[in-house]
Design a protein around this motif. Structure first.
Motif, PDB file in Angstrom:
ATOM      1  N   CYS A 142       0.826  -1.207   0.000  1.00 20.63           N
ATOM      2  CA  CYS A 142       0.000   0.000   0.000  1.00 20.63           C
ATOM      3  C   CYS A 142       0.860   1.257   0.000  1.00 20.63           C
ATOM      4  O   CYS A 142       1.934   1.293   0.610  1.00 20.63           O
ATOM      5  CB  CYS A 142      -0.923   0.019   1.213  1.00 20.63           C
ATOM      6  N   ASN A 145       3.081   3.161   3.053  1.00 20.59           N
ATOM      7  CA  ASN A 145       3.336   2.106   4.029  1.00 20.59           C
ATOM      8  C   ASN A 145       4.598   2.397   4.826  1.00 20.59           C
ATOM      9  O   ASN A 145       5.464   3.172   4.406  1.00 20.59           O
ATOM     10  CB  ASN A 145       3.478   0.750   3.317  1.00 20.59           C
ATOM     11  N   TYR A 178      -3.982   2.853  -0.248  1.00 20.84           N
ATOM     12  CA  TYR A 178      -4.465   2.253   0.993  1.00 20.84           C
ATOM     13  C   TYR A 178      -5.961   2.492   1.128  1.00 20.84           C
ATOM     14  O   TYR A 178      -6.492   3.514   0.680  1.00 20.84           O
ATOM     15  CB  TYR A 178      -3.720   2.881   2.175  1.00 20.84           C
ATOM     16  N   VAL A 199      -0.096  -5.564   4.266  1.00 26.70           N
ATOM     17  CA  VAL A 199      -0.852  -4.372   4.656  1.00 26.70           C
ATOM     18  C   VAL A 199      -0.799  -4.162   6.160  1.00 26.70           C
ATOM     19  O   VAL A 199      -0.782  -5.113   6.937  1.00 26.70           O
ATOM     20  CB  VAL A 199      -2.321  -4.490   4.159  1.00 26.70           C
TER      21      VAL A 199
END
Length: 426
Positions: A142, A145, A178, A199
């Protein structure tokens, strides 16, 4: 130098600046003691710790049960390597796998090591079980991150400060937005070589971004449909920080520390670190069921210190504290109180535009640009007023106190935060 001679904070900061690599930018506070929710600097000033070593100290500083486990084991046996068995590891492995509901655990030391381990397991599973051609596996990550700063991990980071001049970068990753289920679905439909998605249930370093309530469940359902592994990085959000044992538990209202509710998005691979040891010793863990974990054979992955008896004893004690002291429930209750009090203040504030979070992982967004020094200046003033916090992404201040905090202590901290913010109101 005499052992009784005291060195000032400024002198100690100068020593670090002269002899240490400049890879951090800490607040100018030099700590030398901690107990529960408090820390003291070398001059004896007392502070509330509202960072908890980035959520590693969920159980509070120097928790007696964890320290006793450390001392007792350190006097008996500390390290054997994995060339031999030891009498602590098996019991710890049974305890942590049963606690989180997995068949097996692969023990490591640091969070970044655990993420690297999960990536290796995912790729090996993809080649040997899913049938993806070797070297063609793709792991979805994502945007914004934070999973660590190893060469592989910065290869899929948005943080140019962490990336620049550290290339060439590792291939095999694709980034999506995200909290965007459609983006993940599109990727899955465009390639048969997707091995997994890595994630964070809540993006902590990015500013405590909490996704939609059904985001993780939808990601998990798509993984199931496409035979893709759901890898949850709970290094910062796990171990009761967000009001349930794991953040993937969703809005858990159970009286136990964690029960499998309908909102539980079961990871295929779970990554833990930080508070697994209560901040007493570096311990991380990667958990998965046999169908995934058994792709790892002797000699294919490991660590000299991973799974050592000292780590096993400390981690077992630290996880027991979470259950014994009902820290998940406390985090859930105090987190709601914290956000309610800050939201009341924000209604008439010009300096804070938003408070967000879950449990005792929260952040406020300062009404200024990311390039401004306002959030840093507020944290400096908070330190003067007896509370330690740190900005992230320029204009966001993260608040994550130890989960052993009482309601009375939390309300005192809220008062300190609000009084400090008032000094910056326009």
């Amino acid at each position: 130098m005499s052992v009784v001679e005291k060195i000032s904070s400024n002198e100690l900061i100068s020593l670090e600046n002269q002899y240490g690599a400049h890879n951090y930018h800490p607040l100018p506070v030099v700590l030398n003691r901690g107990e529960g929710v408090f820390v003291w600097d070398v001059e004896g000033k007392k502070y509330y710790d509202f960072l908890s070593a980035y959520s590693a100290v969920n159980q509070g500083h120097c928790h007696p049960k964890i320290i006793n486990a450390l001392v007792n084991q350190a006097q008996t046996l500390t390290l054997t390597s994995r060339a031999f068995y030891n009498d602590k590891l098996g019991n710890y492995e049974q305890f942590i796998t049963q606690l989180f509901g997995f068949d097996k655990v692969l023990p490591m030391n640091t969070g970044a090591e655990a993420v690297e381990t999960a990536i290796k397991i995912c790729r090996k599973w993809a080649y040997e079980k899913k049938g993806i051609p070797e070297h063609e596996a793709i792991i979805v990550v994502c945007e914004n991150n934070f999973h660590g700063r190893t060469t592989t991990i910065i290869s899929f980071s948005n943080d140019e400060n962490a990336r620049k001049n550290f290339g060439p970068y590792t291939a095999g990753f694709v980034k999506i937005a995200y909290d965007d289920v459609t983006a993940f679905k599109t990727i899955l439909e465009s390639s048969k070589n997707i091995a997994g998605i890595l994630v964070e249930p809540i993006q902590g370093e990015a500013g405590v971004y909490v996704p939609a309530n059904d985001y993780l469940m939808q990601i998990k359902e798509l993984c199931n449909q496409h035979n893709v592994l759901f890898i949850a990085d709970e290094i910062q959000t796990g171990i009761a920080r967000t009001g349930s044992l794991l953040a993937v538990c969703g809005d858990c209202n159970c009286e136990a520390q964690c029960e499998r509710q309908d909102t539980y998005a079961t990871p295929d691979i779970l990554i833990l670190g930080k508070a697994v040891s209560g901040g007493v010793y570096p311990v991380s863990a990667v958990l998965a069921n046999d169908a995934i974990m058994n792709v790892i054979k002797p000699g294919q992955h490991g660590s000299t210190f991973g799974g050592n008896p000292l780590a096993a004893a400390v981690a077992t004690a630290a996880l027991e504290v979470v259950a014994d002291e009902k820290l998940a429930q406390n985090a859930r209750r105090l987190g709601k109180l914290f956000r309610a009090k800050l939201n009341d203040y924000i209604q008439s504030s010009s300096i804070v535009s938003l408070v967000r979070g879950k449990g005792l992982l929260n952040a406020i967004v300062i009404n200024d640009s990311e390039e401004s020094s306002t959030a840093w200046d507020i944290c400096m003033k908070l330190a003067e007023n007896g509370l330690l916090a740190k900005p992230t992404h320029g204009n966001i201040i993260r608040f994550a106190p130890p989960l052993v905090m009482t309601e009375e202590q939390l309300l005192e901290c809220v008062s300190i935060i609000i009084q400090t913010l008032k000094e910056f109101e326009k």
